[in-house]
Design a protein around this motif. Structure first.
Motif, PDB file in Angstrom:
ATOM      1  N   GLN A  86      44.994  36.385 106.109  1.00  0.00           N
ATOM      2  CA  GLN A  86      45.634  36.321 104.797  1.00  0.00           C
ATOM      3  C   GLN A  86      44.591  36.032 103.721  1.00  0.00           C
ATOM      4  O   GLN A  86      44.563  36.680 102.673  1.00  0.00           O
ATOM      5  CB  GLN A  86      46.711  35.252 104.781  1.00  0.00           C
ATOM      6  CG  GLN A  86      47.206  34.931 103.376  1.00  0.00           C
ATOM      7  CD  GLN A  86      48.457  34.065 103.378  1.00  0.00           C
ATOM      8  OE1 GLN A  86      49.535  34.526 103.060  1.00  0.00           O
ATOM      9  NE2 GLN A  86      48.309  32.811 103.735  1.00  0.00           N
TER      10      GLN A  86
ATOM     11  N   GLY B 155      45.874  34.373 111.759  1.00  0.00           N
ATOM     12  CA  GLY B 155      46.765  34.910 110.735  1.00  0.00           C
ATOM     13  C   GLY B 155      46.407  34.389 109.362  1.00  0.00           C
ATOM     14  O   GLY B 155      46.337  35.146 108.385  1.00  0.00           O
ATOM     15  N   LEU B 156      46.146  33.084 109.270  1.00  0.00           N
ATOM     16  CA  LEU B 156      45.793  32.485 107.979  1.00  0.00           C
ATOM     17  C   LEU B 156      44.455  33.027 107.481  1.00  0.00           C
ATOM     18  O   LEU B 156      44.282  33.289 106.290  1.00  0.00           O
ATOM     19  CB  LEU B 156      45.743  30.957 108.105  1.00  0.00           C
ATOM     20  CG  LEU B 156      47.106  30.261 108.060  1.00  0.00           C
ATOM     21  CD1 LEU B 156      46.956  28.768 108.337  1.00  0.00           C
ATOM     22  CD2 LEU B 156      47.791  30.476 106.712  1.00  0.00           C
TER      23      LEU B 156
ATOM     24  N   VAL C 216      49.963  44.227 107.616  1.00  0.00           N
ATOM     25  CA  VAL C 216      49.611  44.411 106.204  1.00  0.00           C
ATOM     26  C   VAL C 216      48.147  44.842 106.097  1.00  0.00           C
ATOM     27  O   VAL C 216      47.801  45.746 105.324  1.00  0.00           O
ATOM     28  CB  VAL C 216      49.874  43.122 105.390  1.00  0.00           C
ATOM     29  CG1 VAL C 216      49.316  43.244 103.985  1.00  0.00           C
ATOM     30  CG2 VAL C 216      51.377  42.848 105.333  1.00  0.00           C
TER      31      VAL C 216
ATOM     32  N   LEU D 144      42.554  39.016 103.032  1.00  0.00           N
ATOM     33  CA  LEU D 144      43.318  40.067 102.350  1.00  0.00           C
ATOM     34  C   LEU D 144      43.446  39.779 100.857  1.00  0.00           C
ATOM     35  O   LEU D 144      43.530  40.690 100.044  1.00  0.00           O
ATOM     36  CB  LEU D 144      44.728  40.170 102.960  1.00  0.00           C
ATOM     37  CG  LEU D 144      44.862  40.958 104.255  1.00  0.00           C
ATOM     38  CD1 LEU D 144      46.245  40.778 104.829  1.00  0.00           C
ATOM     39  CD2 LEU D 144      44.574  42.434 104.019  1.00  0.00           C
TER      40      LEU D 144
ATOM     41  N   SER E 213      54.558  35.683 114.527  1.00  0.00           N
ATOM     42  CA  SER E 213      55.045  36.403 113.341  1.00  0.00           C
ATOM     43  C   SER E 213      53.990  36.405 112.240  1.00  0.00           C
ATOM     44  O   SER E 213      53.777  37.428 111.584  1.00  0.00           O
ATOM     45  CB  SER E 213      56.333  35.766 112.816  1.00  0.00           C
ATOM     46  OG  SER E 213      57.283  35.701 113.837  1.00  0.00           O
ATOM     47  N   VAL E 214      53.337  35.250 112.031  1.00  0.00           N
ATOM     48  CA  VAL E 214      52.300  35.163 110.990  1.00  0.00           C
ATOM     49  C   VAL E 214      51.198  36.172 111.286  1.00  0.00           C
ATOM     50  O   VAL E 214      50.827  36.991 110.432  1.00  0.00           O
ATOM     51  CB  VAL E 214      51.723  33.728 110.924  1.00  0.00           C
ATOM     52  CG1 VAL E 214      50.480  33.693 110.049  1.00  0.00           C
ATOM     53  CG2 VAL E 214      52.781  32.765 110.402  1.00  0.00           C
TER      54      VAL E 214
ATOM     55  N   ILE F  58      52.514  39.954 111.092  1.00  0.00           N
ATOM     56  CA  ILE F  58      52.761  40.474 109.737  1.00  0.00           C
ATOM     57  C   ILE F  58      51.422  40.675 109.015  1.00  0.00           C
ATOM     58  O   ILE F  58      51.175  41.729 108.411  1.00  0.00           O
ATOM     59  CB  ILE F  58      53.690  39.523 108.937  1.00  0.00           C
ATOM     60  CG1 ILE F  58      55.080  39.493 109.575  1.00  0.00           C
ATOM     61  CG2 ILE F  58      53.790  39.988 107.484  1.00  0.00           C
ATOM     62  CD1 ILE F  58      56.014  38.462 108.967  1.00  0.00           C
ATOM     63  N   ALA F  59      50.539  39.663 109.108  1.00  0.00           N
ATOM     64  CA  ALA F  59      49.239  39.776 108.438  1.00  0.00           C
ATOM     65  C   ALA F  59      48.463  40.985 108.973  1.00  0.00           C
ATOM     66  O   ALA F  59      47.848  41.732 108.195  1.00  0.00           O
ATOM     67  CB  ALA F  59      48.440  38.495 108.622  1.00  0.00           C
TER      68      ALA F  59
END
Lengths: 97, 565
Positions: A92, A88-89, A36, A95, A28-29, A32-33
């Motif tokens: 983020q 994912g991190l 986005v 971003l 999910s992480v 979603i990332a």
């Protein structure tokens, strides 16, 4: 003494519930990332992934019981969770910078 | 460990289904009751037995009521533990935001708000800086409902089906979440182990032995209602995904989330923070009229379902008005936001995107705010079919093993059978017992709602003790007489509840159906009577003596037990 069979079963239950959850979390992480990053609205991405995440979890849950090798199961679940969480991190951070 | 896919899926289906099946029984049964939660509320609180009404005038009716709203003592205590120092006197706390909520089935209105507190949080990351207050209002008189009057439908049976009313560490939610996942796994594994799915759809042999006919019923209810069951278990997880089950956007992705919220607040023009400049409140009724005008313009005239205000009394304050979704599957929506001090429109929410349309359709289909009485009843039957599917699963488990267990002295099927009695008849007894208590306890008893909850758990606990005490025949491959005894008691108690409703309120069925029709109360009474009839029928059926022949059958059937046992 707990029998070998019982230990095996406990291992599968833990992998299915907690390993499956960890993988779903990482998925999910990252998903979603990624959405986005592709320019999709944050809440859209969140909603879309919440519709997919539990189907992923369900698949993993059943696969854990059906799989022949528990080593492979743990490698995919824990490894996949870790790698996806990390990417994912990183996504983020980039971003937000 | 498993030699084939079918075997491993059989194991998941049998054992996961058994353990979480006890939870799923609760979810399906109380979920089915939740379809008519507002109607059960009317039955339990006779003072509110009048017709549903739309959101009343804010300026004339609601505004003065919010001045009486008090912070909730339970939330005060919980907040006290999270902040530095002691909280000020609750009387002095100022309301900073408020809401009002109603549906097409609500004669009463739920209102609430958040009270600002001056204290700093102990955890600096904790941004939950307020105490909640909540009340139920009778819009006809402007009076607040007594806090001790528990809304048994919407505040007990309804939360029961998703939280088991176990709020400690959200434990109940997590157990139900796991049960929902296992329900999905049970459906998929059930399809894999039963390959002749189309034949089973049409197979029901009630005249065969208990094992055969319950297997048929298990398969039939499982297959007929498969989409229904899959859908409910799945959307249950989706509904709570972002806040409870998978809160990635509130934890791992919180920085990204906050960044987005800031951008979005700028874009929407809805202030995130108060300005610190006091400002008056313009006429809210005028805003409601404008919102209704705009909805009508979009060809979707409707009533207000949800109204909220943020930053009360501040220059940045705004009023949000949402349309009640009683004519569609999706929930409240079409929000229009007004500046509180002037009444001008700040923002009108655009039509939904594809993804949120799908999401709102799915969650709306689970939460059913729409007005369609036949569909509501289909939901009830669907939920009960789910309960039948699970209950017959327990019976299968026991019938398949009890002869073998009787031979080698195992207590396994005896324990499972006692738990099955507890979660089938015991659970319904607890629910009906609560209704009986509701009519027996005086309306002005202090802590009446608490007493009703205590009785609910006590009846259920006693049903378990009774089932366990009577369970020894199962260890000899016979039936537990508790099934029959609890069915009889359930029949009597259900009739008792109908009688007590008549005696204590004067609302008997001739009145509520014919002379002064009020379907909410009539529906609960009629459902209780049907429950009683089914319970008496079951009790009569269960009285048939178990012959030696049947026990022999059970022993010989033991040979058919599948390999994954």
């Amino acid at each position: 003494m707990i029998s070998q069979d019982a230990l095996q079963t406990i291992n599968r239950i833990i992998a299915a519930v907690f390993g499956g959850y960890a993988f779903t979390w990482g998925f999910s992480v990252l998903a979603i990332a990624t959405l986005v990053a592709l320019g999709i609205d944050f809440h859209e991405a969140e909603t879309a992934i919440s519709l997919v995440a539990f189907l992923v979890f369900l698949g993993l849950f059943l696969w854990t019981f059906a799989a022949a090798s528990m080593i492979r199961v743990w490698l995919v679940l824990a490894g996949g969770a870790g790698v996806m969480m990390l990417i994912g991190l990183m996504l983020q951070t980039s971003l937000l910078s | 460990m498993f030699n084939s896919l079918r075997m491993s899926m059989g194991w998941v289906h049998t054992w996961m289904g058994l353990v979480l099946g006890f939870v799923l029984m609760i979810c399906f049964f109380f979920g089915a009751l939740s379809v008519f939660d507002r109607e059960i509320d009317r039955w339990a609180i006779p003072d509110t037995r009048f017709e549903p009404q739309p959101m009343p005038s804010f300026d004339n009716v609601l505004k003065p009521i919010y001045q009486q709203l008090q912070p909730d003592p339970v939330d005060m205590a919980a907040t006290e533990r999270r902040v530095v120092g002691t909280l000020p006197d609750p009387e002095t706390l100022k309301l900073e935001s408020l809401f009002a909520y109603t549906t097409h089935r609500d004669p009463v209105l739920l209102i609430g708000g958040e009270f600002a507190i001056p204290n700093q949080p102990i955890d600096p990351a904790d941004d939950h800086q307020h105490v909640h207050g909540r009340a139920t209002v009778n819009p006809a008189t402007g009076e607040m409902l007594n806090d001790d009057a528990l809304k048994i439908g919407s505040d007990w049976f309804y939360p029961m089906h998703f939280s088991l009313n176990l709020n400690w560490m959200m434990l109940g939610y997590w157990i139900v979440g796991l049960a929902a996942l296992v329900m999905l796994a049970g459906l998929v594994s059930g399809i894999i182990i039963h390959r002749k799915i189309f034949r089973e759809f049409f197979t029901f042999r009630p005249w065969k032995n208990l094992f055969r006919s319950s297997l048929d019923l298990h398969n039939m209810t499982g297959v007929v209602a498969l989409p229904f069951h899959f859908f409910f278990a799945f959307t249950a997880l989706v509904i709570f995904a972002s806040n409870i089950y998978l809160p990635v956007t509130h934890t791992t992705l919180k920085p990204l989330h906050e960044h987005h919220e800031m951008l979005e607040a700028e874009r929407k023009g809805l202030p995130h923070e108060p300005a610190g400049i006091p400002a008056p409140l313009a006429s809210v009724d005028a805003m409601v009229a404008e919102a209704k005008r705009r909805w009508a313009e979009r060809n979707m005239a409707g009533e207000v379902g949800f109204l909220s205000m943020n930053h009360l009394g501040d220059e940045n304050g705004y009023v949000s008005i949402y349309r009640a979704g009683s004519d569609r599957v999706a929930l409240v929506g079409e929000g229009i936001h007004f500046k509180a001090s002037t009444g001008e429109v700040i923002r009108e929410e655009p039509p939904r995107s594809v993804v949120s349309s799908i999401d709102e359709f799915l969650t709306g289909l689970h939460l059913q705010h729409f007005e369609h009485w036949m569909l509501r009843w289909l939901y009830v039957f669907g939920g009960l079919l789910g309960a039948i599917c699970i209950a017959t699963g327990f019976i299968l488990f026991v019938e398949k093993r009890k002869a073998k267990h009787a031979r080698n002295g195992s207590q396994g099927s005896r324990i499972v059978d006692a738990l099955a009695v507890t979660t089938v008849t015991g659970m319904v007894l607890a629910a009906v017992g609560m209704l009986v208590a509701n009519r027996l306890l005086p309306a002005d008893l202090a802590g009446k709602g608490q007493w009703e909850q205590t009785i609910f758990w006590s009846v259920w606990g006693l049903a378990f003790l009774h089932a366990a005490w009577r369970s020894s025949p199962v260890a000899k491959a016979r039936y537990n007489p508790a099934w029959r005894e609890q069915s009889l008691l359930l029949g009597l108690m259900s009739l008792c509840a109908v009688g007590l409703n008549w005696v204590t309120t004067g609302d008997h069925l001739i009145k509520t159906v014919f002379t002064d029709t009020y379907w909410a109360v009539a529906g609960v009474d009629l459902s209780l009577i049907v429950t009683a009839l089914i319970a008496f029928y079951a009790a009569a059926k269960l009285r048939a003596p178990v012959t030696e022949q049947k026990i022999d059958d059970a022993l010989s059937r033991n040979k058919q037990v599948n390999a994954y046992d």
